[in-house]
Design a protein around this motif. Structure first.
Motif, mmCIF file in Angstrom:
data_model
loop_
_atom_site.group_PDB
_atom_site.id
_atom_site.type_symbol
_atom_site.label_atom_id
_atom_site.label_comp_id
_atom_site.label_asym_id
_atom_site.label_seq_id
_atom_site.Cartn_x
_atom_site.Cartn_y
_atom_site.Cartn_z
ATOM 1 N N UNK A 60 0.829 -1.210 0.000
ATOM 2 C CA UNK A 60 0.000 0.000 0.000
ATOM 3 C C UNK A 60 0.859 1.254 0.000
ATOM 4 N N UNK A 61 1.926 1.233 0.785
ATOM 5 C CA UNK A 61 2.815 2.391 0.841
ATOM 6 C C UNK A 61 3.539 2.597 -0.489
ATOM 7 N N UNK A 62 3.915 1.502 -1.155
ATOM 8 C CA UNK A 62 4.540 1.637 -2.475
ATOM 9 C C UNK A 62 3.525 2.129 -3.508
ATOM 10 N N UNK A 63 2.264 1.750 -3.327
ATOM 11 C CA UNK A 63 1.213 2.269 -4.188
ATOM 12 C C UNK A 63 1.051 3.774 -3.989
ATOM 13 N N UNK A 64 1.147 4.227 -2.734
ATOM 14 C CA UNK A 64 1.108 5.660 -2.440
ATOM 15 C C UNK A 64 2.257 6.371 -3.146
ATOM 16 N N UNK A 65 3.437 5.772 -3.077
ATOM 17 C CA UNK A 65 4.609 6.384 -3.716
ATOM 18 C C UNK A 65 4.432 6.447 -5.238
ATOM 19 N N UNK A 66 3.870 5.396 -5.818
ATOM 20 C CA UNK A 66 3.651 5.419 -7.269
ATOM 21 C C UNK A 66 2.627 6.486 -7.642
ATOM 22 N N UNK A 67 1.643 6.717 -6.770
ATOM 23 C CA UNK A 67 0.676 7.785 -7.021
ATOM 24 C C UNK A 67 1.361 9.153 -6.969
ATOM 25 N N UNK A 68 2.255 9.328 -6.004
ATOM 26 C CA UNK A 68 2.979 10.594 -5.890
ATOM 27 C C UNK A 68 3.864 10.832 -7.114
ATOM 28 N N UNK A 69 4.480 9.772 -7.632
ATOM 29 C CA UNK A 69 5.298 9.906 -8.836
ATOM 30 C C UNK A 69 4.424 10.210 -10.053
ATOM 31 N N UNK A 70 3.223 9.601 -10.095
ATOM 32 C CA UNK A 70 2.273 9.917 -11.152
ATOM 33 C C UNK A 70 1.884 11.395 -11.092
ATOM 34 N N UNK A 71 1.723 11.893 -9.877
ATOM 35 C CA UNK A 71 1.396 13.299 -9.644
ATOM 36 C C UNK A 71 2.498 14.199 -10.211
ATOM 37 N N UNK A 72 3.755 13.839 -10.010
ATOM 38 C CA UNK A 72 4.871 14.600 -10.581
ATOM 39 C C UNK A 72 4.832 14.573 -12.110
ATOM 40 N N UNK A 73 4.507 13.404 -12.665
ATOM 41 C CA UNK A 73 4.412 13.296 -14.125
ATOM 42 C C UNK A 73 3.327 14.226 -14.663
ATOM 43 N N UNK A 74 2.237 14.362 -13.911
ATOM 44 C CA UNK A 74 1.149 15.245 -14.324
ATOM 45 C C UNK A 74 1.567 16.700 -14.376
ATOM 46 N N UNK A 75 2.553 17.063 -13.561
ATOM 47 C CA UNK A 75 3.095 18.425 -13.583
ATOM 48 C C UNK A 75 4.268 18.542 -14.554
ATOM 49 N N UNK A 95 -1.558 1.383 -12.658
ATOM 50 C CA UNK A 95 -1.240 0.701 -11.407
ATOM 51 C C UNK A 95 -2.173 1.147 -10.287
ATOM 52 N N UNK A 96 -2.500 2.439 -10.289
ATOM 53 C CA UNK A 96 -3.386 2.980 -9.254
ATOM 54 C C UNK A 96 -4.845 3.031 -9.690
ATOM 55 N N UNK A 97 -5.143 2.484 -10.862
ATOM 56 C CA UNK A 97 -6.507 2.357 -11.384
ATOM 57 C C UNK A 97 -7.176 3.695 -11.659
ATOM 58 N N UNK A 98 -6.396 4.753 -11.877
ATOM 59 C CA UNK A 98 -6.976 6.071 -12.100
ATOM 60 C C UNK A 98 -6.418 6.677 -13.388
ATOM 61 N N UNK A 99 -7.265 7.271 -14.220
ATOM 62 C CA UNK A 99 -6.781 7.908 -15.457
ATOM 63 C C UNK A 99 -5.932 9.134 -15.113
ATOM 64 N N UNK A 100 -4.665 9.095 -15.485
ATOM 65 C CA UNK A 100 -3.732 10.130 -15.051
ATOM 66 C C UNK A 100 -3.996 11.482 -15.694
ATOM 67 N N UNK A 101 -4.316 11.504 -16.966
ATOM 68 C CA UNK A 101 -4.447 12.798 -17.654
ATOM 69 C C UNK A 101 -5.637 13.616 -17.152
ATOM 70 N N UNK A 102 -6.845 13.039 -17.063
ATOM 71 C CA UNK A 102 -7.967 13.811 -16.498
ATOM 72 C C UNK A 102 -7.719 14.209 -15.041
ATOM 73 N N UNK A 103 -7.110 13.318 -14.271
ATOM 74 C CA UNK A 103 -6.813 13.637 -12.874
ATOM 75 C C UNK A 103 -5.849 14.823 -12.802
ATOM 76 N N UNK A 104 -4.844 14.834 -13.637
ATOM 77 C CA UNK A 104 -3.850 15.902 -13.606
ATOM 78 C C UNK A 104 -4.443 17.236 -14.028
#
Length: 379
Positions: A60-75, A95-104
């Motif tokens: 779960x914690x690694x999933x959190x980290x991958x989400x944070x890295x996805x967040x950086x990619x969005x910026x 990996x986090x089951x969320x569409x990155x582009x609309x979320x960003x």
């Protein structure tokens, strides 16, 4: 905040440079252990379910980290290339089951309006005190209940596992309904042409639609594949727990980064972007290991000063500008639950308040407004 403080006073530019080698290393040391832990979890499950909890927590914690890295990619800050950020961000979104582009895109709006509570109402669409005052007793209870900390558990699962699937289904339904209704006036209207002009509340552009569609195809395909390989019961059990726990963590981290006592909560008129970044974003001081798992997003005030600073430069930038950050709210793990009570926006005082303090003020106002009973005149 010091009225003379300007964004140019902060040293930010040297920290905006992306490092592709370091970014690649961050991706590898996040996803390789995550994959290995999946193998370990499946092996442990066949031995004893009591071996699973520590493995699931790490996953779960690694999933959190991958989400944070996805967040950086969005910026577009993790890698120097916009295309690489889009590709890697898309994969992390799967990996986090969320569409990155609309979320960003939605997240970018948050950055543009942080601290302007007329335009952006926080992580849970908070009401103003005026709006809350108009609710009946039952609706007030419902509002308070669904914003309790415990609701992050079902809310987190819904946010990742269900909401993106619903968005696609409902959005496509609206698209075909509009296509059918427009066909009599435009007999030659094609689906592709309609998609170009279709206005949807589920996506804001054709690019977002394709990202949403491809994310759903990849996510659902991975569910089917993993269910066939591991067994649906085992896979979905592990997956659901990991997805839910990781969602709870990043929802709460995001919550306290902007919802706290004294947070800058201004009206649109005279709203100040810099003040929103410095006084409307907290510094979440975490233990070193949790800083790593959250990719240093606790330095949220720096992140809002410039979203182009990648996570691996946030701490250094924070330390360099520390003398200018005296008005930044510092929070620790023990402070997080206390932030949960600030779920109303008082537009008059331009601050976040608790329901308890609002009700106390409401009762006091009734007492003051109540007519004074006449005193009988006895002789």
């Amino acid at each position: 905040m010091n009225a003379t403080l300007k964004k140019s006073d902060f040293v930010l530019t040297p920290y905006m440079k992306s490092n592709n080698l370091l970014a690649t290393y961050q991706i590898l040391i996040t996803l390789v252990p995550y994959g290995c832990l999946w193998f370990l979890a499946v092996t442990a499950a066949h031995i004893s379910v009591w071996l699973l909890p520590p493995i699931l927590i790490l996953m779960s914690l690694l999933s959190v980290r991958s989400f944070s890295l996805m967040h950086d990619c969005g910026h577009y800050s993790l890698f120097s290339s916009k295309k690489v950020n889009r590709c890697v961000g898309f994969c992390l979104g799967v990996i986090n089951a969320i569409p990155q582009y609309p979320w960003s895109r939605d997240h970018a709006y948050h950055h543009k309006t942080n601290g302007d509570w007329e335009r952006y109402r926080g992580v849970a669409d908070f009401l103003s005190t005026t709006e809350f005052a108009k609710l009946n007793a039952k609706d007030r209870q419902v509002y308070q209940f669904i914003r309790q900390p415990i609701m992050a558990i079902p809310g987190g699962f819904f946010y990742l596992a269900i909401a993106p699937r619903m968005a696609l289904v409902l959005g496509v339904y609206d698209l075909f309904r509009d296509l059918i209704s427009d066909r009599p006036q435009q007999p030659g209207l094609s689906l592709a042409a309609k998609l170009d002009t279709h206005s949807s509340k589920y996506w804001q552009s054709k690019t977002e639609f394709w990202d949403l569609l491809l994310n759903n195809i990849c996510v659902i395909s991975s569910w089917i594949l993993m269910s066939n390989l591991l067994g649906a019961g085992l896979f979905l059990s592990i997956y659901s727990v990991v997805l839910t726990l990781s969602a709870v963590v990043f929802i709460w981290v995001f919550f306290v980064q902007h919802i706290f006592e004294g947070s800058y909560a201004h009206q649109t008129a005279d709203w100040d972007y810099l003040q929103g970044a410095v006084e409307g974003s907290s510094y979440l001081e975490l233990p070193t290991i949790l800083k790593w798992f959250t990719a240093d997003i606790g330095y949220h005030n720096i992140h809002h000063l410039s979203e182009r600073i990648p996570n691996y430069h946030l701490q250094a930038c924070h330390l360099h500008n520390l003398h200018l950050l005296s008005n930044v709210k510092t929070l620790r793990l023990g402070d997080m639950l206390d932030c949960a009570k600030y779920i109303l926006w008082d537009a008059d005082t331009q601050q976040l308040v608790s329901i308890e303090s609002f009700l106390q003020d409401e009762r006091q106002a009734r007492i003051v407004a109540a007519p004074v009973p006449a005193i009988a005149n006895f002789r």
